[in-house]
Write a protein that holds these residues in place. Structure first.
Motif, short mmCIF file in Angstrom:
data_model
loop_
_atom_site.label_atom_id
_atom_site.label_comp_id
_atom_site.label_asym_id
_atom_site.label_seq_id
_atom_site.Cartn_x
_atom_site.Cartn_y
_atom_site.Cartn_z
N ILE A 34 0.16 10.31 1.42
CA ILE A 34 0.50 8.88 1.60
C ILE A 34 -0.62 8.19 2.37
O ILE A 34 -1.36 8.84 3.11
CB ILE A 34 1.84 8.72 2.37
N PRO A 35 -0.71 6.86 2.25
CA PRO A 35 -1.73 6.16 3.03
C PRO A 35 -1.36 6.18 4.51
O PRO A 35 -0.26 5.76 4.86
CB PRO A 35 -1.71 4.74 2.46
N SER A 36 -2.25 6.68 5.33
CA SER A 36 -1.94 6.84 6.75
C SER A 36 -1.70 5.49 7.42
O SER A 36 -2.34 4.49 7.10
CB SER A 36 -3.10 7.56 7.45
N ASN A 37 -0.77 5.53 8.38
CA ASN A 37 -0.55 4.37 9.28
C ASN A 37 -1.19 4.63 10.62
O ASN A 37 -0.92 3.92 11.58
CB ASN A 37 0.95 4.18 9.51
N GLY A 38 -2.00 5.68 10.71
CA GLY A 38 -2.64 6.02 11.98
C GLY A 38 -1.97 7.19 12.69
O GLY A 38 -2.43 7.63 13.74
N ASP A 39 -0.87 7.74 12.10
CA ASP A 39 -0.19 8.87 12.73
C ASP A 39 -1.14 10.06 12.85
O ASP A 39 -1.97 10.31 11.99
CB ASP A 39 1.03 9.29 11.90
N TYR A 40 -0.98 10.82 13.92
CA TYR A 40 -1.75 12.04 14.18
C TYR A 40 -3.27 11.78 14.14
O TYR A 40 -4.06 12.66 13.78
CB TYR A 40 -1.36 13.16 13.20
N GLY A 41 -3.66 10.55 14.47
CA GLY A 41 -5.10 10.23 14.55
C GLY A 41 -5.79 10.10 13.20
O GLY A 41 -7.02 10.02 13.14
N ILE A 42 -5.02 10.06 12.11
CA ILE A 42 -5.64 9.93 10.79
C ILE A 42 -5.88 8.44 10.54
O ILE A 42 -4.93 7.64 10.58
CB ILE A 42 -4.72 10.51 9.68
N PRO A 43 -7.14 8.04 10.27
CA PRO A 43 -7.42 6.61 10.13
C PRO A 43 -6.55 5.94 9.07
O PRO A 43 -6.23 6.53 8.04
CB PRO A 43 -8.89 6.57 9.73
N LYS A 44 -6.20 4.70 9.35
CA LYS A 44 -5.32 3.92 8.47
C LYS A 44 -5.86 3.95 7.02
O LYS A 44 -7.07 3.89 6.81
CB LYS A 44 -5.27 2.47 8.98
N ARG B 134 0.82 -1.22 0.00
CA ARG B 134 0.00 0.00 0.00
C ARG B 134 0.85 1.26 0.00
O ARG B 134 0.47 2.28 -0.57
CB ARG B 134 -0.99 -0.01 1.17
N GLU B 135 2.06 1.17 0.61
CA GLU B 135 2.89 2.38 0.68
C GLU B 135 3.48 2.78 -0.68
O GLU B 135 4.09 3.84 -0.80
CB GLU B 135 4.01 2.20 1.72
N ASN B 136 3.26 1.94 -1.70
CA ASN B 136 3.75 2.30 -3.05
C ASN B 136 2.87 3.36 -3.71
O ASN B 136 3.22 3.89 -4.76
CB ASN B 136 3.75 1.09 -3.98
N PHE B 137 1.69 3.66 -3.11
CA PHE B 137 0.75 4.60 -3.73
C PHE B 137 0.79 5.93 -3.00
O PHE B 137 0.65 5.99 -1.78
CB PHE B 137 -0.67 4.00 -3.69
N THR B 138 0.95 7.00 -3.76
CA THR B 138 1.02 8.34 -3.16
C THR B 138 0.22 9.33 -4.00
O THR B 138 -0.04 9.10 -5.19
CB THR B 138 2.49 8.83 -3.08
N ALA B 139 -0.16 10.42 -3.37
CA ALA B 139 -0.89 11.50 -4.07
C ALA B 139 -0.06 12.78 -4.01
O ALA B 139 0.72 12.98 -3.08
CB ALA B 139 -2.24 11.73 -3.39
N MET B 140 -0.29 13.65 -4.99
CA MET B 140 0.55 14.85 -5.09
C MET B 140 0.03 16.01 -4.24
O MET B 140 -1.00 16.59 -4.54
CB MET B 140 0.70 15.30 -6.54
N LEU B 141 0.76 16.31 -3.18
CA LEU B 141 0.54 17.51 -2.36
C LEU B 141 1.71 18.47 -2.52
O LEU B 141 1.76 19.51 -1.88
CB LEU B 141 0.43 17.10 -0.88
N ARG B 142 2.67 18.10 -3.38
CA ARG B 142 3.90 18.87 -3.47
C ARG B 142 3.67 20.25 -4.09
O ARG B 142 4.38 21.21 -3.78
CB ARG B 142 4.94 18.08 -4.26
N LEU B 143 2.69 20.34 -4.96
CA LEU B 143 2.41 21.65 -5.55
C LEU B 143 1.95 22.60 -4.45
O LEU B 143 2.36 23.77 -4.39
CB LEU B 143 1.36 21.50 -6.66
N ASP B 144 1.13 22.11 -3.53
CA ASP B 144 0.66 22.93 -2.41
C ASP B 144 1.84 23.31 -1.50
O ASP B 144 1.94 24.43 -1.03
CB ASP B 144 -0.40 22.15 -1.62
#
Ligand code: NAD
Ligand code: LMR
Length: 328
Positions: A269-279, A152-162
């Motif tokens: 990135i797909p959350s691992n639960g850090d900062y309370g963001i659901p997996k 799952r960690e192979n998939f990412t979304a682009m926030l770099r422009l922001d």
């Protein structure tokens, strides 16, 4: 000894972002000036799109890039993604004036189920996937969920422009240079709810928040400027951002592949639960990268204002996810 070529798939290769992106990948700006690449280019089967793609390939050929070890035109993701090491999923409908990015979900979501399934079947097991097509976070979530045999960690979304937009705004406000700013991030969704956060940022060792010291500017100028920059560009250009989007895609993949030397960057990135963001929620986080892997910056304090902003962007992402549950 020269390196073995890597395979880079790019979808929407004849579109506006494609045109600003492919030449920079082929010149080595994304993966390094010593890394040969084979471009696997995907466009829709439509005759006009395929013809335009051929034109772009003619231009790539005319550049005689020493690192361009091969190039292929495809109309089917099952062949375009064969053994690919990197996949930049750009091909999708852009929004026009008055639309929000999530209005594109019905038009674009199915593209990412089909492409996720194709990556699952034919891509390298180590493929690094960046979703640029909007709404980028939820499309990346769809692709990840459609590819159960890939990590799952192979998939990412682009926030770099922001992230890059936020850097430039902070540099202008503080009269400093982008290159000197560190530890800035953008949390959440690539949408106006994103939370650009300079609370931890430094410039030449000084705290950015002390240099700015203006919560009204943060709330009423900085956040809306960064969050609505995409719409401002559509309004001004009549078309959505392309060169800056391609530049951010290059930055994202470059840093993921080659490392940030301890510097923070923002990746969806797909959350691992850090900062309370659901997996599994595809969320913008501050990360550092090393040896082809990213790691979330842990232990940052989240104050009440930040928590409110993070909740807002998380709620929106969860609504988007529920809206595509039937596709997964
Ligand atoms: P564009 O219309 O110029 O190009 C898109 C290309 O994708 C077209 O050539 C089209 O034929 C192709 N395409 C459509 N469906 C496809 C499919 N299933 N497979 C392969 N190719 C396909 O658009 P653009 O300006 O290049 O933008 C592309 C996407 O990127 C849009 O969704 C836009 O909103 C998004 N975008 C995202 C960011 C970000 O920061 N995440 C920034 C800018 C743009
Ligand atoms: C951007 O942020 O420029 C892109 O996501 C395009 C858009 O629709 O705003």
């Amino acid at each position: 000894m020269s390196k073995k070529p890597v395979r880079v798939a790019v979808t929407g290769a004849a579109g506006q972002i494609g045109y600003a992106l492919l030449f920079r990948i082929a010149s080595g700006e994304m993966l390094g000036k010593d890394q040969p690449v084979i471009l696997q280019l995907l466009e829709i089967p439509d005759e006009k799109a395929q013809k335009a793609l051929k034109g772009v390939m003619m231009e790539l050929e005319d550049c005689a890039f020493p690192l361009l070890a091969g190039m292929e035109a495809h109309s089917d993701p099952m062949t375009a993604f064969k053994d690919t090491d990197y996949a930049l999923l750009v091909g999708a409908r852009p929004r026009g004036p008055g639309m929000e990015r999530k209005d594109l979900l019905s038009a674009n979501a199915q593209i990412f189920t089909a492409q996720g399934k194709a990556l699952d079947k034919v891509a390298s097991r180590n493929v690094k996937v960046l979703v640029v097509g909007n709404p980028a976070n939820t499309n990346a979530y769809i692709a990840m969920k459609s590819a159960p045999s890939l990590p799952r960690e192979n998939f990412t979304a682009m926030l770099r422009l922001d992230h890059n937009r936020a850097l430039s705004q902070v540099a202008a406000k503080t009269g400093t240079q982008v290159k000197d700013i560190e530890k800035l991030t953008v949390w959440g969704n690539h949408s106006p709810t994103m939370y650009a956060d300079y609370r931890f940022a430094t410039v030449n060792g000084k705290a950015v928040k002390d240099l700015i010291n203006d919560q009204e500017w943060n709330k009423n100028v900085f956040l809306p400027t960064v969050g609505k920059r995409g719409a401002a560009i559509i309004e001004a250009r009549g078309l959505s951002s392309a060169a800056s989007a391609a530049n951010a895609a290059i930055d994202h993949m470059h840093d993921w592949a080659l490392g940030t030397n301890g510097k923070w960057v923002t990746m969806g990135i797909p959350s691992n639960g850090d900062y309370g963001i659901p997996k599994d929620t595809m969320f913008g986080f501050p990360v550092t990268t090393k040896d082809g892997k990213y790691e979330v910056v842990k232990g940052l304090e989240i104050d009440a204002f930040s928590q409110e902003r993070i909740n807002l962007t998380l709620n929106e992402l969860q609504e988007e996810q529920q809206g595509v549950a039937h596709l997964l």
